[in-house]
Design a protein around this motif. Structure first.
Motif, short mmCIF file in Angstrom:
data_model
loop_
_atom_site.label_atom_id
_atom_site.label_comp_id
_atom_site.label_asym_id
_atom_site.label_seq_id
_atom_site.Cartn_x
_atom_site.Cartn_y
_atom_site.Cartn_z
N SER A 138 67.82 20.56 68.97
CA SER A 138 68.91 21.22 69.69
C SER A 138 70.17 20.39 69.56
O SER A 138 70.10 19.15 69.44
CB SER A 138 68.56 21.38 71.18
OG SER A 138 69.68 21.84 71.92
N LEU A 140 71.81 19.85 71.97
CA LEU A 140 71.75 19.07 73.21
C LEU A 140 71.02 17.74 73.02
O LEU A 140 71.02 16.91 73.93
CB LEU A 140 71.10 19.89 74.32
CG LEU A 140 71.83 21.18 74.70
CD1 LEU A 140 71.11 21.86 75.85
CD2 LEU A 140 73.29 20.91 75.06
N PRO A 144 73.96 16.01 75.76
CA PRO A 144 73.06 16.54 76.79
C PRO A 144 73.76 17.45 77.78
O PRO A 144 74.89 17.18 78.20
CB PRO A 144 72.52 15.28 77.47
CG PRO A 144 73.51 14.22 77.16
CD PRO A 144 74.07 14.54 75.81
N LEU A 145 73.06 18.50 78.16
CA LEU A 145 73.50 19.38 79.23
C LEU A 145 72.96 18.81 80.53
O LEU A 145 71.74 18.72 80.73
CB LEU A 145 72.97 20.80 78.99
CG LEU A 145 73.31 21.86 80.03
CD1 LEU A 145 74.81 22.06 80.14
CD2 LEU A 145 72.61 23.18 79.70
N SER A 148 70.19 20.39 82.45
CA SER A 148 68.90 20.46 81.74
C SER A 148 68.61 19.09 81.16
O SER A 148 68.40 18.93 79.95
CB SER A 148 68.93 21.53 80.64
OG SER A 148 68.89 22.82 81.18
N SER A 152 67.12 18.22 77.45
CA SER A 152 67.98 17.51 76.51
C SER A 152 67.32 16.23 76.02
O SER A 152 67.36 15.90 74.83
CB SER A 152 69.33 17.19 77.16
OG SER A 152 70.01 18.37 77.57
N LYS A 155 64.55 16.93 73.45
CA LYS A 155 65.05 17.25 72.12
C LYS A 155 65.60 16.00 71.43
O LYS A 155 65.48 15.85 70.21
CB LYS A 155 66.10 18.34 72.20
CG LYS A 155 65.54 19.70 72.63
CD LYS A 155 64.51 20.21 71.65
CE LYS A 155 64.04 21.62 71.96
NZ LYS A 155 63.11 22.16 70.94
N TRP A 183 74.17 26.73 71.40
CA TRP A 183 73.78 27.81 72.30
C TRP A 183 73.71 29.10 71.48
O TRP A 183 74.71 29.55 70.94
CB TRP A 183 74.80 27.91 73.42
CG TRP A 183 74.53 28.97 74.45
CD1 TRP A 183 73.47 29.82 74.53
CD2 TRP A 183 75.37 29.30 75.56
NE1 TRP A 183 73.57 30.64 75.61
CE2 TRP A 183 74.75 30.35 76.27
CE3 TRP A 183 76.60 28.80 76.01
CZ2 TRP A 183 75.32 30.91 77.41
CZ3 TRP A 183 77.16 29.36 77.15
CH2 TRP A 183 76.52 30.41 77.84
N ILE A 226 79.59 18.91 67.70
CA ILE A 226 78.67 18.27 68.63
C ILE A 226 77.85 17.20 67.91
O ILE A 226 77.61 16.11 68.42
CB ILE A 226 77.75 19.31 69.29
CG1 ILE A 226 78.57 20.28 70.14
CG2 ILE A 226 76.66 18.63 70.13
CD1 ILE A 226 77.77 21.43 70.69
N VAL A 238 80.59 13.66 76.68
CA VAL A 238 79.53 14.25 77.51
C VAL A 238 80.10 14.70 78.85
O VAL A 238 79.80 15.80 79.34
CB VAL A 238 78.38 13.25 77.70
CG1 VAL A 238 77.39 13.76 78.76
CG2 VAL A 238 77.65 13.01 76.39
N ASN A 242 80.24 18.71 80.08
CA ASN A 242 79.56 19.19 81.29
C ASN A 242 80.54 19.67 82.35
O ASN A 242 80.27 20.64 83.06
CB ASN A 242 78.63 18.11 81.83
CG ASN A 242 77.35 18.03 81.05
OD1 ASN A 242 76.47 18.87 81.19
ND2 ASN A 242 77.22 17.02 80.19
#
Length: 252
Positions: A138, A140, A144-145, A148, A152, A155, A183, A226, A238, A242
């Motif tokens: 991902s 992510l 990272p999200l 989540s 993250s 992955k 996404w 990204i 990051v 977010n």
């Protein structure tokens, strides 16, 4: 990788990216076997794609993985492509108590599942004249999200595993490729047709084009900013990422 004349096993092949990849490879004349836990969904996909095969698999169960690997090696001796696609993405809150059962489910499905399945098939794949392992991580993994966090992290860990595996297989017939979706408009979170989500058909088209090369990582253009590591500026990136999502949350 070569996109034709393959025997391909795909986990999580009943919806979203997994089904999209399965159908794209199937249309190219490959022998495709999909897997999932729900027979009704497997039957639905194979009925829509005559000639495609299916095997029930619980990616969380080591015994199920071993049983399926044995069946694959016996019934599909030319199996030469493994696509580790199955994954789950529950939301969490790293600033509060996280349900340990949920965390274990994420790590078991997203990280241990691919490791166990690859381990069960690796000696068979190494005996093939050419073989490919594809890990679906991902974007992510790199950005990272925050809502989540465990997903993250899972992955990011799978990305790290792929790097090590690729190096160790460098002198074998097995190649390791990684796809890192942004996404995408699927039901992994909720298929909401949010304009920020990449359409599935566009993602599959660009990803198949990338897989046709020898690229170690296949990153669609939407995810490239990204993926480009900001280095010392990582924390600012990051935080800004977010903060922008908090202003316009992801639908759940």
């Amino acid at each position: 990788m070569q996109l034709t004349d393959n025997t391909i096993f795909i986990t999580g092949g009943t919806s979203g990216i997994g089904r999209g990849l399965a159908e794209a490879f199937h249309k190219l004349g490959n022998r495709v076997i999909i897997s999932g836990r729900r027979k009704a969904l497997l039957d639905e996909v194979t009925a829509a794609n005559p000639g495609m095969k299916a095997i029930e698999l619980d990616i969380n169960d080591p015994a199920s993985i071993q049983s399926v690997a044995t069946t694959l090696i016996r019934d599909y001796p030319t199996l030469n492509v493994l696509i580790n696609n199955a994954g789950i993405m529950p939301f969490d809150n790293a600033a509060a108590v996280i349900d340990d059962t949920v965390s274990q489910a994420i790590l078991t499905t997203n990280l241990l599942g691919p490791i166990r399945l690859t381990s069960a098939l690796i000696e068979h794949l190494k005996r093939q004249p050419r073989a490919t392992i594809i890990h679906n991580t991902s974007a992510l993994a790199y950005l990272p999200l925050a809502v989540s966090a465990v997903y993250s992290a899972s992955k990011a860990a799978l990305h790290s595993y792929a790097l090590s595996q690729r190096f160790l297989l460098r002198d074998s017939s097995v190649r390791v490729q990684e796809i890192a979706p942004p996404w995408v408009n699927t039901d992994l979170i909720k298929k909401s047709d949010d304009p920020r989500a990449m359409p599935l058909d566009a993602f599959i088209e660009q990803t198949m084009a990338g897989l046709s090369t020898e690229a170690e990582e296949v990153v669609v253009e939407a995810a490239r900013p990204i993926r480009d590591n900001p280095g010392a500026n990582e924390h600012a990136l990051v935080n800004a990422f977010n903060a922008s999502l908090l202003a316009n949350p992801v639908p759940v």
